[in-house]
Design an enzyme around this catalytic site. Structure first.
Site, mmCIF file in Angstrom:
data_model
loop_
_atom_site.group_PDB
_atom_site.id
_atom_site.type_symbol
_atom_site.label_atom_id
_atom_site.label_comp_id
_atom_site.label_asym_id
_atom_site.label_seq_id
_atom_site.Cartn_x
_atom_site.Cartn_y
_atom_site.Cartn_z
ATOM 1 N N ALA A 192 0.931 -0.868 -0.207
ATOM 2 C CA ALA A 192 0.248 0.064 -0.295
ATOM 3 C C ALA A 192 1.013 0.964 0.268
ATOM 4 C CB ALA A 192 -0.696 -0.290 1.337
ATOM 5 N N GLU B 143 3.977 -5.929 7.034
ATOM 6 C CA GLU B 143 3.589 -4.514 7.523
ATOM 7 C C GLU B 143 3.450 -4.477 9.379
ATOM 8 O OE1 GLU B 143 1.855 -6.537 5.576
ATOM 9 O OE2 GLU B 143 0.889 -6.073 4.427
HETATM 10 N N1 CAA Z 1 4.397 3.443 -0.177
HETATM 11 C C1 CAA Z 1 5.609 4.127 -1.047
HETATM 12 N N2 CAA Z 1 6.024 4.971 -1.641
HETATM 13 C C2 CAA Z 1 6.983 3.605 -1.442
HETATM 14 C C3 CAA Z 1 6.833 2.566 -0.793
HETATM 15 C C4 CAA Z 1 5.467 2.127 -0.675
HETATM 16 N N3 CAA Z 1 4.891 0.935 -0.048
HETATM 17 N N4 CAA Z 1 7.575 1.625 -1.297
HETATM 18 C C5 CAA Z 1 8.567 1.990 -1.510
HETATM 19 N N5 CAA Z 1 8.129 3.403 -2.508
HETATM 20 C C6 CAA Z 1 8.826 5.066 -2.211
HETATM 21 C C7 CAA Z 1 9.738 4.867 -1.395
HETATM 22 O O1 CAA Z 1 9.659 5.954 -0.691
HETATM 23 C C8 CAA Z 1 10.910 5.527 -2.425
HETATM 24 O O2 CAA Z 1 10.676 6.741 -2.636
HETATM 25 P P1 CAA Z 1 11.975 7.761 -3.263
HETATM 26 O O3 CAA Z 1 12.355 7.713 -4.171
HETATM 27 O O4 CAA Z 1 11.043 9.040 -3.762
HETATM 28 O O5 CAA Z 1 12.006 8.417 -2.047
HETATM 29 C C9 CAA Z 1 10.973 4.938 -3.863
HETATM 30 O O6 CAA Z 1 10.074 4.090 -3.980
HETATM 31 C C10 CAA Z 1 11.943 3.059 -4.131
HETATM 32 O O7 CAA Z 1 11.792 3.006 -2.728
HETATM 33 P P2 CAA Z 1 13.165 3.075 -1.937
HETATM 34 O O8 CAA Z 1 14.380 4.169 -2.230
HETATM 35 O O9 CAA Z 1 12.337 2.696 -0.127
HETATM 36 O O10 CAA Z 1 13.447 0.967 -2.319
HETATM 37 P P3 CAA Z 1 14.595 0.122 -2.051
HETATM 38 O O11 CAA Z 1 15.364 -0.344 -2.986
HETATM 39 O O12 CAA Z 1 16.245 0.950 -0.845
HETATM 40 O O13 CAA Z 1 14.236 -0.679 -0.452
HETATM 41 C C11 CAA Z 1 11.610 -2.140 -0.346
HETATM 42 C C12 CAA Z 1 13.047 -1.734 -1.155
HETATM 43 C C13 CAA Z 1 13.285 -2.701 0.705
HETATM 44 C C14 CAA Z 1 10.830 -2.631 -0.778
HETATM 45 C C15 CAA Z 1 11.312 -0.631 0.425
HETATM 46 O O14 CAA Z 1 11.173 0.996 -0.660
HETATM 47 C C16 CAA Z 1 10.482 -0.279 1.231
HETATM 48 O O15 CAA Z 1 10.885 -1.070 2.674
HETATM 49 N N6 CAA Z 1 9.526 -0.478 0.788
HETATM 50 C C17 CAA Z 1 8.062 -0.580 2.176
HETATM 51 C C18 CAA Z 1 7.059 -2.044 2.413
HETATM 52 C C19 CAA Z 1 6.263 -2.086 3.241
HETATM 53 O O16 CAA Z 1 6.193 -2.004 4.240
HETATM 54 N N7 CAA Z 1 5.039 -2.651 2.374
HETATM 55 C C20 CAA Z 1 4.049 -2.984 2.972
HETATM 56 C C21 CAA Z 1 3.129 -1.141 3.505
HETATM 57 S S1 CAA Z 1 1.499 -1.163 4.244
HETATM 58 C C22 CAA Z 1 0.599 -2.690 3.564
HETATM 59 O O17 CAA Z 1 0.628 -3.379 2.283
HETATM 60 C C23 CAA Z 1 -0.765 -2.437 4.343
HETATM 61 C C24 CAA Z 1 -1.865 -3.765 4.109
HETATM 62 O O18 CAA Z 1 -1.438 -4.026 3.599
HETATM 63 C C25 CAA Z 1 -2.957 -2.712 4.032
#
Ligand code: CAA
Length: 256
Positions: free
Chosen positions: A64, A130
């Site tokens: 998300a 999450e």
């Molecule tokens: N939401 C919004 N933006 C996100 C995102 C997310 N879930 N995941 C990545 N991005 C964005 C980052 O903010 C970044 O944007 P900027 O370049 O503008 O800073 C861009 O995508 C690239 O991401 P990273 O720089 O973090 O890339 P990385 O290769 O270093 O790391 C990753 C990759 C490990 C996947 C890391 O991005 C990450 O941990 N993302 C979040 C994963 C997460 O926690 N997902 C669960 C979300 S909650 C959910 O899904 C709720 C539900 O079920 C109801």
């Protein structure tokens, strides 16, 4: 509105691509709205016999949109019925294949789990991180992942936030096929063409019957399957398929 979802038709299959590469295809509200309306439109088109849902090499979807979630209150989520919109994906008649490369996390993993089957690249990483951002999977992950891989592994993935490799996901039953990097989309399209070549009514009914096995008790599922078999048997395609086999020729299915 920018195109957050791209659609291509290739004969009887459609390829729908999530198109927010800068945010690793994070599932914003706007993206999900476009995705669901695109899928519903394709589902209404009888010429489309199978849909591939793809991301890009680096990410199927990283969950998300965390920025959006951070701005929302519980009551916003409740009133906006955002997650309820996902139910439409499970209600599709047309078989839906998730083509996964790279990150398939959180809501992204839940989206792949809502598809009928997953074709993955060796590079794919599946996870439900999450709890690391203070919430829990809310679009089916605690239920569907547990049914797909069993309690022990689901608890591990959901509570510790660890990512599963494509091979682990294959061994656990989360994924149907794993292919070399660079092959994931072509392989998903090949599977889609294969599915699209079969009798469309039988395929849809079979998908419905498998869902019953997955979602309800056995006795009800068996009863449901039998009724769907009778329904499939009444189609022209069943007569054509059975006769063509006897006549040693390729069947011509018309979806009737
Ligand atoms: N939401 C919004 N933006 C996100 C995102 C997310 N879930 N995941 C990545 N991005 C964005 C980052 O903010 C970044 O944007 P900027 O370049 O503008 O800073 C861009 O995508 C690239 O991401 P990273 O720089 O973090 O890339 P990385 O290769 O270093 O790391 C990753 C990759 C490990 C996947 C890391 O991005 C990450 O941990 N993302 C979040 C994963 C997460 O926690 N997902 C669960 C979300 S909650 C959910 O899904 C709720 C539900 O079920 C109801």
């Amino acid at each position: 509105m920018s195109e957050l979802v791209l659609t291509e038709r290739e004969g009887a299959i459609a390829v729908v691509t999530l198109n927010r590469p800068d945010a690793l295809n994070a599932l914003s509200d706007a993206l999900m709205e476009q995705l669901v309306s695109t899928l519903l439109e394709l589902d209404r088109d009888e010429e489309v016999r199978c849909i591939v849902l793809a991301g890009n090499d680096k990410a199927f979807a990283a969950g998300a949109d965390i920025a959006e979630l951070a701005r929302s209150s519980a009551i916003d989520l409740y009133y906006q019925r955002r997650i309820e919109r996902w139910d439409a994906i499970r209600g599709l008649w047309t078989p839906l294949i998730a083509a996964v490369s790279g990150y398939c996390l959180g809501g992204g993993c839940e989206l792949a789990l809502a598809c009928d089957l997953i074709v993955a690249s060796e590079s794919a990483k599946f996870g439900q991180p999450e709890t690391g951002v203070g919430v829990l999977p809310g679009a089916g992950g605690t239920q569907r992942l547990t049914r797909a891989v069993g309690k022990a592994l689901a608890m591990d993935v959901i509570l510790s936030g660890r990512f599963l490799s494509a091979d682990e996901a294959l061994a656990a039953g989360l994924v149907a096929r794993v292919v070399a990097e660079g092959e994931w989309l072509d392989e998903a399209k090949r599977v889609a063409q294969e599915i699209a070549s079969k009798a469309p009514i039988a395929t849809r009914l079979a998908k419905e019957a498998v869902d019953r096995a997955y979602e309800g008790p056995l006795q009800l599922g068996l009863e449901y399957e039998r009724r769907l078999l009778y329904l499939a048997f009444a189609s022209d395609d069943a007569k054509e398929g059975l006769t063509a086999f006897m006549e040693k020729r390729k069947p011509e299915f018309k979806g009737r």
